[in-house]
Design a protein around this motif. Structure first.
Motif, mmCIF file in Angstrom:
data_model
loop_
_atom_site.group_PDB
_atom_site.id
_atom_site.type_symbol
_atom_site.label_atom_id
_atom_site.label_comp_id
_atom_site.label_asym_id
_atom_site.label_seq_id
_atom_site.Cartn_x
_atom_site.Cartn_y
_atom_site.Cartn_z
ATOM 1 N N GLU A 76 0.842 -1.195 0.000
ATOM 2 C CA GLU A 76 0.000 0.000 0.000
ATOM 3 C C GLU A 76 0.884 1.256 0.000
ATOM 4 O O GLU A 76 1.917 1.289 0.669
ATOM 5 C CB GLU A 76 -0.896 -0.017 1.244
ATOM 6 N N ALA A 77 0.476 2.262 -0.764
ATOM 7 C CA ALA A 77 1.279 3.490 -0.881
ATOM 8 C C ALA A 77 1.389 4.194 0.467
ATOM 9 O O ALA A 77 0.379 4.447 1.116
ATOM 10 C CB ALA A 77 0.641 4.429 -1.904
ATOM 11 N N ASP A 78 2.599 4.468 0.894
ATOM 12 C CA ASP A 78 2.825 5.251 2.109
ATOM 13 C C ASP A 78 4.198 5.910 2.006
ATOM 14 O O ASP A 78 5.173 5.424 2.584
ATOM 15 C CB ASP A 78 2.728 4.352 3.356
ATOM 16 N N PRO A 79 4.296 7.006 1.236
ATOM 17 C CA PRO A 79 5.588 7.651 1.005
ATOM 18 C C PRO A 79 6.291 8.075 2.297
ATOM 19 O O PRO A 79 7.513 7.975 2.392
ATOM 20 C CB PRO A 79 5.232 8.884 0.165
ATOM 21 N N GLU A 80 5.497 8.525 3.295
ATOM 22 C CA GLU A 80 6.130 8.960 4.549
ATOM 23 C C GLU A 80 6.794 7.790 5.260
ATOM 24 O O GLU A 80 7.917 7.899 5.755
ATOM 25 C CB GLU A 80 5.101 9.625 5.461
ATOM 26 N N GLU A 81 6.075 6.665 5.301
ATOM 27 C CA GLU A 81 6.638 5.461 5.915
ATOM 28 C C GLU A 81 7.848 4.984 5.095
ATOM 29 O O GLU A 81 8.866 4.572 5.651
ATOM 30 C CB GLU A 81 5.557 4.372 6.001
ATOM 31 N N GLY A 82 7.730 5.059 3.772
ATOM 32 C CA GLY A 82 8.835 4.665 2.896
ATOM 33 C C GLY A 82 10.083 5.495 3.168
ATOM 34 O O GLY A 82 11.192 4.961 3.246
ATOM 35 N N ALA A 83 9.890 6.803 3.331
ATOM 36 C CA ALA A 83 11.022 7.693 3.606
ATOM 37 C C ALA A 83 11.642 7.368 4.966
ATOM 38 O O ALA A 83 12.867 7.380 5.124
ATOM 39 C CB ALA A 83 10.567 9.151 3.573
ATOM 40 N N ARG A 84 10.773 7.042 5.925
ATOM 41 C CA ARG A 84 11.265 6.718 7.270
ATOM 42 C C ARG A 84 12.114 5.439 7.226
ATOM 43 O O ARG A 84 13.186 5.366 7.822
ATOM 44 C CB ARG A 84 10.081 6.539 8.229
ATOM 45 N N ILE A 85 11.617 4.428 6.494
ATOM 46 C CA ILE A 85 12.348 3.158 6.378
ATOM 47 C C ILE A 85 13.664 3.363 5.626
ATOM 48 O O ILE A 85 14.718 2.867 6.036
ATOM 49 C CB ILE A 85 11.473 2.093 5.687
ATOM 50 N N LEU A 86 13.604 4.125 4.511
ATOM 51 C CA LEU A 86 14.834 4.410 3.762
ATOM 52 C C LEU A 86 15.846 5.148 4.635
ATOM 53 O O LEU A 86 17.053 4.926 4.526
ATOM 54 C CB LEU A 86 14.516 5.255 2.527
ATOM 55 N N GLY A 87 15.338 6.014 5.511
ATOM 56 C CA GLY A 87 16.205 6.747 6.431
ATOM 57 C C GLY A 87 16.975 5.801 7.345
ATOM 58 O O GLY A 87 18.145 6.040 7.656
ATOM 59 N N ARG A 88 16.330 4.695 7.745
ATOM 60 C CA ARG A 88 17.019 3.695 8.587
ATOM 61 C C ARG A 88 18.210 3.113 7.845
ATOM 62 O O ARG A 88 19.293 2.929 8.403
ATOM 63 C CB ARG A 88 16.052 2.572 8.970
ATOM 64 N N ALA A 89 18.002 2.781 6.545
ATOM 65 C CA ALA A 89 19.099 2.198 5.756
ATOM 66 C C ALA A 89 20.157 3.256 5.453
ATOM 67 O O ALA A 89 21.355 2.960 5.421
ATOM 68 C CB ALA A 89 18.555 1.596 4.463
ATOM 69 N N ALA A 90 19.716 4.506 5.232
ATOM 70 C CA ALA A 90 20.671 5.587 4.964
ATOM 71 C C ALA A 90 21.540 5.843 6.199
ATOM 72 O O ALA A 90 22.732 6.115 6.070
ATOM 73 C CB ALA A 90 19.931 6.860 4.555
ATOM 74 N N ASP A 91 20.931 5.725 7.391
ATOM 75 C CA ASP A 91 21.698 5.885 8.630
ATOM 76 C C ASP A 91 22.780 4.819 8.751
ATOM 77 O O ASP A 91 23.786 5.009 9.431
ATOM 78 C CB ASP A 91 20.773 5.807 9.853
ATOM 79 N N GLU A 92 22.550 3.670 8.107
ATOM 80 C CA GLU A 92 23.549 2.588 8.100
ATOM 81 C C GLU A 92 24.532 2.768 6.939
ATOM 82 O O GLU A 92 25.280 1.854 6.603
ATOM 83 C CB GLU A 92 22.862 1.216 7.979
ATOM 84 N N LEU A 93 24.488 3.959 6.298
ATOM 85 C CA LEU A 93 25.397 4.323 5.204
ATOM 86 C C LEU A 93 25.226 3.451 3.967
ATOM 87 O O LEU A 93 26.197 3.162 3.263
ATOM 88 C CB LEU A 93 26.856 4.311 5.676
ATOM 89 N N ASP A 94 24.006 3.010 3.716
ATOM 90 C CA ASP A 94 23.725 2.273 2.488
ATOM 91 C C ASP A 94 23.635 3.290 1.333
ATOM 92 O O ASP A 94 22.756 4.152 1.331
ATOM 93 C CB ASP A 94 22.399 1.519 2.641
ATOM 94 N N PRO A 95 24.561 3.218 0.360
ATOM 95 C CA PRO A 95 24.621 4.265 -0.677
ATOM 96 C C PRO A 95 23.338 4.378 -1.497
ATOM 97 O O PRO A 95 22.899 5.487 -1.818
ATOM 98 C CB PRO A 95 25.786 3.822 -1.575
ATOM 99 N N SER A 96 22.733 3.246 -1.833
ATOM 100 C CA SER A 96 21.508 3.271 -2.624
ATOM 101 C C SER A 96 20.362 3.921 -1.844
ATOM 102 O O SER A 96 19.547 4.661 -2.407
ATOM 103 C CB SER A 96 21.136 1.836 -3.047
#
Ligand code: ZN
Length: 222
Positions: free
Chosen positions: A70-90
């Motif tokens: 289900e579409a949830d851009p805010e949740e998507g951004a929050r989850i991506l932020g978790r991976a970005a915090d782990e320095l995942d380049p993608s």
């Protein structure tokens, strides 16, 4: 038992790497695995629960783009932020573009360019081009801002130069001979000193005006 079966078995047995691999197979439809974004999302979510960073990133992308879930851009951004915090380049790359477009997060070009520059530094393909593109936009905005404001005080926000103190400093800023930097004591300027050596300034080397820290997008008129 085929190789596909053993991956299924290991994934079902709770192995995060296998869950992630299976998710990738469903995402792209490789080999005997049919393309199925919702099954991909399911396996990424399972691997995510074990803290598998690439799975966190892939699940975040699916949630942000409403593919298979289900579409949830805010949740998507929050989850991506978790991976970005782990320095995942993608993850940094995708989150950077979301900050540029304001998808699931408020538009923030400064955050966008930082994330894209990090992704580029870590070798993510194409991130350097996007980082440069946004940097060009920011430079244009900064120059327009500097030219439109009174040249009286040297003002910096936490992310950029906001106003110049004298015509020579204005020239240096517009030509990017002097640029915004973060020093240990906070926002500062980086440029060449009188001897031509790169130096961090906490005051204007021409007129002596001290740097004043102001909020970003301070209103100067009206
Ligand atoms: Zn000055």
């Amino acid at each position: 038992m085929t190789a596909g079966d053993s991956l299924e078995t290991m994934a079902a047995g709770g192995d995060p790497d296998s869950q992630f691999q299976l998710g990738v197979q469903y995402l792209y439809g490789t080999g005997d695995t049919p393309k199925d974004a919702s099954k991909a999302a399911e396996w990424f979510r399972k691997a995510m629960e074990s803290g598998h960073v690439p799975a966190i990133r892939e699940y975040g992308i699916l949630v942000a783009s409403s593919e298979g879930v289900e579409a949830d851009p805010e949740e998507g951004a929050r989850i991506l932020g978790r991976a970005a915090d782990e320095l995942d380049p993608s993850a940094m790359y995708h989150l950077g573009l979301m900050y540029e477009k304001g998808i699931g997060v408020p538009v923030d070009m400064q955050k966008a360019v930082r994330l894209l520059a990090y992704a580029a530094m870590m070798g993510y393909p194409g991130a350097d081009i996007d980082a440069q593109r946004i940097d060009d936009i920011l430079t244009e905005e900064r120059n327009r801002r500097l030219k439109s404001r009174p040249v009286i005080k040297l003002m910096l926000s936490d992310v950029d130069v906001e106003a110049a103190c004298c015509p020579r400093m204005l020239d240096d800023l517009l030509a990017q001979r002097t640029v915004f930097t973060e020093s240990e004591e906070g926002p500062a300027l980086l440029g060449d000193d009188a001897q031509g050596f790169e130096a961090v300034f906490h005051a204007c080397p021409y007129c002596g005006a001290p740097i004043q820290i102001v909020p970003r997008d301070k209103q100067y008129f009206g």
